[in-house]
Write a protein that holds these residues in place. Sequence first.
Motif, mmCIF file in Angstrom:
data_model
loop_
_atom_site.group_PDB
_atom_site.id
_atom_site.type_symbol
_atom_site.label_atom_id
_atom_site.label_comp_id
_atom_site.label_asym_id
_atom_site.label_seq_id
_atom_site.Cartn_x
_atom_site.Cartn_y
_atom_site.Cartn_z
ATOM 1 N N GLN A 2 0.714 33.486 100.080
ATOM 2 C CA GLN A 2 0.864 33.581 98.632
ATOM 3 C C GLN A 2 0.013 32.496 97.988
ATOM 4 O OE1 GLN A 2 4.913 33.005 97.360
ATOM 5 N NE2 GLN A 2 4.445 33.379 95.220
ATOM 6 N N ARG A 3 -0.783 32.848 96.992
ATOM 7 C CA ARG A 3 -1.565 31.854 96.258
ATOM 8 C C ARG A 3 -0.716 31.312 95.128
ATOM 9 N NH1 ARG A 3 -7.287 34.970 96.363
ATOM 10 N NH2 ARG A 3 -7.721 34.443 98.528
ATOM 11 N N MET A 4 -0.819 29.999 94.921
ATOM 12 C CA MET A 4 -0.017 29.341 93.905
ATOM 13 C C MET A 4 -0.876 28.353 93.138
ATOM 14 S SD MET A 4 3.461 28.520 95.977
ATOM 15 C CE MET A 4 4.702 29.787 96.099
ATOM 16 N N GLY A 5 -0.425 27.997 91.944
ATOM 17 C CA GLY A 5 -1.150 27.030 91.149
ATOM 18 C C GLY A 5 -0.247 26.314 90.163
ATOM 19 N N LEU A 6 -0.638 25.102 89.816
ATOM 20 C CA LEU A 6 0.070 24.284 88.836
ATOM 21 C C LEU A 6 -0.952 23.642 87.913
ATOM 22 C CD1 LEU A 6 2.576 22.359 91.151
ATOM 23 C CD2 LEU A 6 3.120 24.245 89.630
ATOM 24 N N CYS A 7 -0.521 23.294 86.712
ATOM 25 C CA CYS A 7 -1.410 22.687 85.730
ATOM 26 C C CYS A 7 -0.701 21.496 85.076
ATOM 27 C CB CYS A 7 -1.775 23.740 84.680
ATOM 28 S SG CYS A 7 -3.236 23.341 83.732
ATOM 29 N N ILE A 8 -1.462 20.461 84.783
ATOM 30 C CA ILE A 8 -0.943 19.279 84.104
ATOM 31 C C ILE A 8 -2.110 18.579 83.420
ATOM 32 C CG2 ILE A 8 -1.248 17.619 86.000
ATOM 33 C CD1 ILE A 8 1.579 16.523 85.283
ATOM 34 N N ILE A 43 -7.614 20.518 93.819
ATOM 35 C CA ILE A 43 -7.302 20.167 92.434
ATOM 36 C C ILE A 43 -8.613 20.147 91.671
ATOM 37 C CG2 ILE A 43 -6.369 18.446 90.836
ATOM 38 C CD1 ILE A 43 -4.591 17.428 93.095
ATOM 39 N N PHE A 44 -8.647 20.867 90.559
ATOM 40 C CA PHE A 44 -9.813 20.918 89.698
ATOM 41 C C PHE A 44 -9.527 20.117 88.433
ATOM 42 C CE2 PHE A 44 -9.902 24.662 92.311
ATOM 43 C CZ PHE A 44 -11.237 24.819 92.642
ATOM 44 N N LEU A 45 -10.546 19.407 87.953
ATOM 45 C CA LEU A 45 -10.446 18.643 86.716
ATOM 46 C C LEU A 45 -11.316 19.309 85.659
ATOM 47 C CD1 LEU A 45 -9.810 16.151 84.925
ATOM 48 C CD2 LEU A 45 -11.723 14.998 86.077
ATOM 49 N N ARG A 46 -10.739 19.574 84.509
ATOM 50 C CA ARG A 46 -11.473 20.155 83.383
ATOM 51 C C ARG A 46 -11.581 19.094 82.295
ATOM 52 N NH1 ARG A 46 -15.020 23.769 81.138
ATOM 53 N NH2 ARG A 46 -14.508 23.919 78.949
ATOM 54 N N GLU A 47 -12.821 18.642 82.065
ATOM 55 C CA GLU A 47 -13.086 17.692 80.994
ATOM 56 C C GLU A 47 -13.895 18.397 79.907
ATOM 57 O OE1 GLU A 47 -14.723 14.672 83.942
ATOM 58 O OE2 GLU A 47 -13.716 13.373 82.460
ATOM 59 N N PRO A 48 -13.781 18.068 78.668
ATOM 60 C CA PRO A 48 -13.090 16.926 78.077
ATOM 61 C C PRO A 48 -11.618 17.185 77.756
ATOM 62 C CG PRO A 48 -14.276 18.072 76.364
ATOM 63 C CD PRO A 48 -14.552 18.813 77.662
ATOM 64 N N GLU A 49 -11.117 18.379 78.127
ATOM 65 C CA GLU A 49 -9.714 18.695 77.843
ATOM 66 C C GLU A 49 -8.752 17.871 78.683
ATOM 67 O OE1 GLU A 49 -12.069 20.865 78.637
ATOM 68 O OE2 GLU A 49 -12.253 22.285 76.985
ATOM 69 N N LEU A 51 -7.586 18.384 81.821
ATOM 70 C CA LEU A 51 -6.580 19.211 82.488
ATOM 71 C C LEU A 51 -6.835 19.218 83.984
ATOM 72 C CD1 LEU A 51 -6.476 22.324 80.137
ATOM 73 C CD2 LEU A 51 -4.778 20.490 80.316
ATOM 74 N N LEU A 52 -5.766 19.175 84.750
ATOM 75 C CA LEU A 52 -5.841 19.313 86.196
ATOM 76 C C LEU A 52 -5.244 20.660 86.565
ATOM 77 C CD1 LEU A 52 -4.489 15.790 87.195
ATOM 78 C CD2 LEU A 52 -6.881 16.550 87.267
ATOM 79 N N PHE A 53 -5.921 21.382 87.426
ATOM 80 C CA PHE A 53 -5.388 22.637 87.938
ATOM 81 C C PHE A 53 -5.379 22.549 89.454
ATOM 82 C CE2 PHE A 53 -5.847 26.964 89.592
ATOM 83 C CZ PHE A 53 -4.663 27.488 89.100
ATOM 84 N N ALA A 54 -4.193 22.598 90.035
ATOM 85 C CA ALA A 54 -4.040 22.569 91.490
ATOM 86 C C ALA A 54 -3.799 23.988 91.976
ATOM 87 C CB ALA A 54 -2.857 21.676 91.881
ATOM 88 N N CYS A 55 -4.462 24.349 93.059
ATOM 89 C CA CYS A 55 -4.222 25.669 93.637
ATOM 90 C C CYS A 55 -4.216 25.548 95.154
ATOM 91 C CB CYS A 55 -5.264 26.681 93.156
ATOM 92 S SG CYS A 55 -6.949 26.270 93.573
ATOM 93 N N TRP A 56 -3.482 26.460 95.785
ATOM 94 C CA TRP A 56 -3.346 26.434 97.236
ATOM 95 C C TRP A 56 -2.860 27.777 97.738
ATOM 96 C CZ3 TRP A 56 -0.094 24.130 93.797
ATOM 97 C CH2 TRP A 56 1.236 24.545 93.794
#
Length: 129
Positions: A2-8, A43-49, A51-56
Motif C-alpha cells: 500500500q502506498r502512503m503519504g503524509l504532509c506537514i 521526503i520531498f521539500l516544496r519551497e517557497p511554500e 511543505l514536506l511530503f513524505a511517501c512510502w
Amino acid sequence: MQRMGLCIGVKAEAIADYKRVHAAVWPEVLDVISRANIRNYSIFLREPENLLFACWEYHGSDFARDAARMSESPAMRKWWELCGPMQTPLPTANGGRPWKRSSISIDQNVIGQSLPGYAPTTWRPVRLS
C-alpha cells in the motif's frame, strides 16, 4: 503493498538544519522504519511554500500496529524530538497529529487496469540528436 503519504510544513528558518539532519539519518531510525514494514521512504521539500511530503510503500498488514511499534522506539522518539521543532502543522491538522495523512489520487500501476486493451508502457530515454 500500500502506498502512503503524509504532509506537514517546515519552518523557513529550520530548512537548512532539516536538510542537514536528514542527510545523515541515524541507522537506528532507519532500522525501526524498516522493521515497521516500510520501504522506499522519501521526503520531498516544496519551497517557497515550505511543505514536506513524505511517501512510502507499506508492506505489512496492520499499519496502526506497526506505527505504534515505531512510536515505542527510543531512537524514533529522540528523532521526532529533534525534528519536531523544525516542523509546523498544516492549518487542517488535528490535535496531536501534526503530519496530515494524504490519500493517493493517481497510481500509474493501476490506471486503466480495468480498461479493455490497456497495456502499461515501458519508459525509455529518447535520443534528441
